[in-house]
Design a protein around this motif. Structure first.
Motif, mmCIF file in Angstrom:
data_model
loop_
_atom_site.group_PDB
_atom_site.id
_atom_site.type_symbol
_atom_site.label_atom_id
_atom_site.label_comp_id
_atom_site.label_asym_id
_atom_site.label_seq_id
_atom_site.Cartn_x
_atom_site.Cartn_y
_atom_site.Cartn_z
ATOM 1 N N ALA A 113 63.921 -23.697 -7.578
ATOM 2 C CA ALA A 113 64.609 -24.188 -6.382
ATOM 3 C C ALA A 113 64.398 -23.234 -5.209
ATOM 4 N N GLU B 101 70.675 -25.115 -8.051
ATOM 5 C CA GLU B 101 70.827 -24.990 -6.604
ATOM 6 C C GLU B 101 72.278 -25.221 -6.188
ATOM 7 N N GLU C 105 67.148 -28.058 -11.992
ATOM 8 C CA GLU C 105 67.006 -27.241 -10.780
ATOM 9 C C GLU C 105 68.017 -27.642 -9.714
ATOM 10 N N LYS D 87 65.959 -22.692 -2.389
ATOM 11 C CA LYS D 87 67.137 -21.982 -1.884
ATOM 12 C C LYS D 87 67.556 -20.856 -2.809
ATOM 13 N N VAL D 88 67.346 -21.042 -4.107
ATOM 14 C CA VAL D 88 67.679 -19.995 -5.068
ATOM 15 C C VAL D 88 66.672 -18.853 -4.970
ATOM 16 N N CYS E 164 74.339 -22.156 -7.141
ATOM 17 C CA CYS E 164 74.001 -20.998 -6.314
ATOM 18 C C CYS E 164 74.473 -21.144 -4.876
ATOM 19 N N GLU E 165 74.743 -22.385 -4.451
ATOM 20 C CA GLU E 165 75.321 -22.577 -3.118
ATOM 21 C C GLU E 165 76.703 -21.943 -3.019
#
Length: 211
Positions: free
Chosen positions: A108, A60, A56, A110-111, A63-64
């Motif tokens: 995650a 994350e 994870e 944020k995702v 994906c940032e």
């Protein structure tokens, strides 16, 4: 005070090391991370929730790199296309991590927040709730498959000089070096075109001529 022999551990360094291992060999293990960081396996577990937690963290991190500002563009189909292109670029940088992420549930925060924004984009455009996840999942399948395609050899069909497939040879010559990008453009436009039919939205050229 002298510097500690063992570098201080944190989640960021663990994530970076895990991604390096996956980029190199397509897999990782917690003992491998520990060895590369010069520490004990148990010390790594003090910072992460096991192997799944590291997966994870990698999700994350990747994906940032996706530009979530694309989801603020208008109209909705331009936003979706721009998000898909940024999404593809982020995963194309680490294509060997894709099998690990696609076999693990997304946890995650944020995702999940980015998916929430994508769902909000489609709902705000007027899509039926039941159509939202098929569109987003189809987009994700397209993006991840294309990211893997970018990592493949440019020439996936090796034809002998006396090839019995002359039409395939002509087609390969015609597409040139941009095969993966051209294929992505075709598939993305097809998916968004289908999404427009679900919504009843005219294509961009039709909008330009609308009364």
């Amino acid at each position: 005070m002298g510097r500690p022999r063992t570098p201080l551990l944190d989640r960021a360094r663990i994530t970076t090391t895990a991604l390096e291992l996956v980029d190199e060999q397509g897999e990782f293990s917690v003992p491998q991370i520990a060895r590369r960081l010069g520490t004990q396996t148990g010390s790594v577990y003090h910072h992460v929730d096991g192997r799944d937690g590291i997966v994870e963290l990698m999700r994350e991190r990747i994906c940032e790199a996706i530009d979530s500002r694309t989801l603020d563009l208008e109209p909705w189909d331009a936003a979706l296309a721009a998000w898909a292109r940024s999404y593809r670029a982020a995963f194309a940088a680490h294509p060997r991590v894709i099998p690990l992420l696609t076999t693990s549930p997304v946890r995650a925060p944020k995702v999940l927040e980015q998916y929430e924004r994508a769902v909000g984009l489609l709902l705000g455009a007027g899509f039926a709730v039941a159509d939202v996840m098929p569109v987003l999942t189809g987009l994700e399948n397209l993006v991840l498959g294309s990211a893997l395609d970018l990592a493949a050899p440019e020439t996936m069909w090796e034809l002998p000089e006396d090839s019995p497939t002359p039409q395939l040879a002509r087609a390969l010559t015609a597409v040139g070096a941009g095969r993966a990008d051209a294929a992505f453009d075709v598939a993305l436009e097809g998916l968004i075109g289908h999404a427009r039919t679900l919504l009843g939205t005219p294509a961009p050229d039709d909008r330009d001529h609308a009364p």
